[in-house]
Design an enzyme around this catalytic site. Structure first.
Site, PDB file in Angstrom:
ATOM      1  N   ASN A   1     -34.882  23.098  28.362  1.00 29.79           N
ATOM      2  CA  ASN A   1     -34.260  23.234  29.692  1.00 29.79           C
ATOM      3  C   ASN A   1     -32.600  22.748  29.857  1.00 29.79           C
ATOM      4  O   ASN A   1     -32.218  22.991  30.763  1.00 29.79           O
ATOM      5  CB  ASN A   1     -34.942  22.341  30.807  1.00 29.79           C
ATOM      6  CG  ASN A   1     -35.191  20.993  30.273  1.00 29.79           C
ATOM      7  OD1 ASN A   1     -34.985  20.693  29.083  1.00 29.79           O
ATOM      8  ND2 ASN A   1     -35.584  19.976  30.942  1.00 29.79           N
TER       9      ASN A   1
ATOM     10  N   ASP B   1     -24.685  18.857  31.421  1.00 33.87           N
ATOM     11  CA  ASP B   1     -23.693  19.870  31.525  1.00 33.87           C
ATOM     12  C   ASP B   1     -22.451  19.140  31.361  1.00 33.87           C
ATOM     13  O   ASP B   1     -21.393  19.624  32.315  1.00 33.87           O
ATOM     14  CB  ASP B   1     -24.105  20.996  32.766  1.00 33.87           C
ATOM     15  CG  ASP B   1     -25.050  21.439  32.690  1.00 33.87           C
ATOM     16  OD1 ASP B   1     -25.785  21.784  31.343  1.00 33.87           O
ATOM     17  OD2 ASP B   1     -25.930  21.387  33.590  1.00 33.87           O
TER      18      ASP B   1
ATOM     19  N   GLY C   1     -10.244  22.284  26.895  1.00 33.01           N
ATOM     20  CA  GLY C   1     -10.665  23.608  27.313  1.00 33.01           C
ATOM     21  C   GLY C   1     -12.063  24.051  26.481  1.00 33.01           C
ATOM     22  O   GLY C   1     -12.304  23.095  25.837  1.00 33.01           O
TER      23      GLY C   1
ATOM     24  N   HIS D   1     -26.886  23.936  25.892  1.00 28.04           N
ATOM     25  CA  HIS D   1     -25.546  23.460  25.188  1.00 28.04           C
ATOM     26  C   HIS D   1     -24.527  24.481  24.911  1.00 28.04           C
ATOM     27  O   HIS D   1     -25.109  25.403  24.096  1.00 28.04           O
ATOM     28  CB  HIS D   1     -25.795  22.262  24.152  1.00 28.04           C
ATOM     29  CG  HIS D   1     -26.420  21.242  24.504  1.00 28.04           C
ATOM     30  ND1 HIS D   1     -26.828  20.090  23.673  1.00 28.04           N
ATOM     31  CD2 HIS D   1     -26.808  20.750  25.768  1.00 28.04           C
ATOM     32  CE1 HIS D   1     -27.326  19.068  24.387  1.00 28.04           C
ATOM     33  NE2 HIS D   1     -27.281  19.348  25.515  1.00 28.04           N
TER      34      HIS D   1
HETATM   35  P1  IMP Z   1     -36.521  20.066  34.827  1.00 27.94           P
HETATM   36  O1  IMP Z   1     -36.208  18.981  33.540  1.00 27.94           O
HETATM   37  O2  IMP Z   1     -36.440  21.393  34.264  1.00 27.94           O
HETATM   38  O3  IMP Z   1     -38.015  19.697  35.318  1.00 27.94           O
HETATM   39  O4  IMP Z   1     -35.646  19.764  35.686  1.00 27.94           O
HETATM   40  C1  IMP Z   1     -35.563  18.802  36.505  1.00 27.94           C
HETATM   41  C2  IMP Z   1     -34.139  18.537  37.377  1.00 27.94           C
HETATM   42  O5  IMP Z   1     -33.237  18.202  36.136  1.00 27.94           O
HETATM   43  C3  IMP Z   1     -33.716  19.673  38.060  1.00 27.94           C
HETATM   44  O6  IMP Z   1     -33.103  19.348  39.172  1.00 27.94           O
HETATM   45  C4  IMP Z   1     -33.034  20.432  36.932  1.00 27.94           C
HETATM   46  O7  IMP Z   1     -32.232  21.437  37.672  1.00 27.94           O
HETATM   47  C5  IMP Z   1     -32.279  19.220  36.149  1.00 27.94           C
HETATM   48  N1  IMP Z   1     -32.132  19.712  34.728  1.00 27.94           N
HETATM   49  C6  IMP Z   1     -32.615  19.874  33.855  1.00 27.94           C
HETATM   50  N2  IMP Z   1     -32.163  19.868  32.734  1.00 27.94           N
HETATM   51  C7  IMP Z   1     -30.944  20.096  32.893  1.00 27.94           C
HETATM   52  C8  IMP Z   1     -29.623  20.215  32.333  1.00 27.94           C
HETATM   53  O8  IMP Z   1     -29.691  20.459  31.147  1.00 27.94           O
HETATM   54  N3  IMP Z   1     -28.563  20.291  32.894  1.00 27.94           N
HETATM   55  C9  IMP Z   1     -28.287  19.936  34.231  1.00 27.94           C
HETATM   56  N4  IMP Z   1     -29.481  19.711  34.933  1.00 27.94           N
HETATM   57  C10 IMP Z   1     -30.777  19.645  34.371  1.00 27.94           C
HETATM   58 MG    MG Z   2     -26.335  22.419  29.984  1.00 26.52          MG
END
Ligand code: IMP
Ligand code: MG
Length: 339
Positions: free
Chosen positions: A38, A12, A329, A41
């Site tokens: 997961n 992020d 921004g 973007h």
């Molecule tokens: P998972 O990949 O969904 O199993 O998440 C594993 C860890 O990475 C967790 O703490 C999620 O919140 C974090 N996480 C996974 N994908 C992202 C992302 O795109 N942005 C921020 N955190 C992420």
């Molecule tokens: Mg993100």
């Protein structure tokens, strides 16, 4: 040549915006995305906001073809919805061995307290699908889904021929160094490595054709799940500013992001491990008074001080990337490119 966009923190960082900007202004024939749904973007243009889990952020450039590599994981219905939303049916290309996460995999992950509670997984089923693939169990590949048959193409061959023709490729990585399975803060990490060399491998590309590696940082760090965060902010009113003005709400998880201070150590590792040649800074508007600033000289003293500290850090860490993009921004046009 290939340019790569990588996350320098815990995901992020604004990779979506930076990839969208580069693609919109650049002449990439292909914008490639790897990794799972997961990772959300976000791309904004003229008041339209797109939160993408699957389609590469470079879709705003109508001349750029959009590619999901063999290391991409998606869900058929999510992908098709985004194709519709972005109107990109005619320029989407999917590797036959990209994986389609099944509902069973999503359910298995959501039922696993270890993933959901301890690691704070987003619960898309990515981890479960990766696990099934590693164990050589049955997984669903894109080539096996009739609804996707028009999009299937040998991606490594396509991309490498394009390189041979002198065309350019933008490779959009997901998440950030702190979430890397190899180089992150285990066990609070995602199910794969999240650095430039892995993105290349996941797309079927090699390292010799890389031109620039962009590493993206915010002036602070956010995290949606558990895990280390230096100088975490707990004060409710500052947190609210980050969540509202800074839009720090998980785009996939919808969780309010935790916020901490900029971490020099993880930034240094991100520069090093990704072999970054360029730095992009986003959310500079979180320093009061820097919205839509068009010249470096016009930033406030606080913002300038942060940017100077980034330049200093870069002097210390090989390969000494240049500070090159500053985002002021959310809109794609709120971007300053330094010469
Ligand atoms: P998972 O990949 O969904 O199993 O998440 C594993 C860890 O990475 C967790 O703490 C999620 O919140 C974090 N996480 C996974 N994908 C992202 C992302 O795109 N942005 C921020 N955190 C992420
Ligand atoms: Mg993100």
């Amino acid at each position: 040549m290939i340019d790569i966009v990588c996350g320098g923190q815990a995901g992020d960082e604004g990779k979506g915006k930076i990839a969208a900007y580069l693609s919109y202004k650049g002449n990439y024939s292909y914008c490639v995305r790897v990794g799972g749904p997961n990772a959300g973007h976000t791309v904004e243009q003229d008041g339209h906001k797109y939160t993408l889990k699957n389609i590469p952020s470079g879709f705003l450039n109508p001349n750029t073809k959009l590619v999901l590599g063999a290391g991409a994981y998606t869900k058929t219905d999510w992908l098709l919805k985004e194709v519709e939303l972005t109107g990109t049916k005619d320029r989407l290309i999917i590797d036959p061995y990209a994986v389609l996460i099944t509902d069973e995999e999503t359910k298995a992950e959501q039922d696993a307290a270890h993933f959901m509670k301890h690691i704070g997984s987003v619960g898309t089923g990515l981890g479960q699908a990766v696990k099934n693939r590693i164990e050589r169990r049955q997984v669903k590949f894109a080539k096996d889904e009739p609804l996707l048959k028009d999009f299937i193409c040998e991606v490594p061959e396509l991309l490498n021929k394009a390189l041979d023709n002198g065309e350019h490729i933008l490779l959009e990585g997901t998440q950030g160094i702190k979430l890397s399975l190899l180089h992150g803060e285990y066990p609070f990490v995602t199910s794969r490595d999240t650095t430039a060399s892995t993105f290349l491998g996941e797309a079927g590309l090699g390292p010799k054709s890389v031109r620039d590696v962009y590493v993206v940082f915010k002036p602070y760090i956010t995290r949606v799940g558990p895990g280390p965060l230096e100088k975490e902010i707990f004060d409710e009113s500052s947190l609210e500013t980050y969540h509202t003005k800074g839009r720090e709400i998980g785009s996939v998880s919808k969780r309010l992001r935790r916020v901490g201070a900029f971490e020099k150590r993880s930034a240094a590792r991100a520069i090093m491990i990704n072999n970054a040649t360029k730095i992009a800074i986003t959310h500079i508007d979180m320093f009061e008074g820097n919205n839509a600033v068009k010249k470096y000289e016009d930033f406030t003293a606080e913002a300038k001080q942060f940017l100077e500290s980034i330049k200093e850090l870069s002097k210390e860490i090989y390969p000494h990337p240049a500070l090159s993009i500053i985002s002021t921004g959310a809109d794609m046009e709120d971007t300053l490119v330094l010469k």
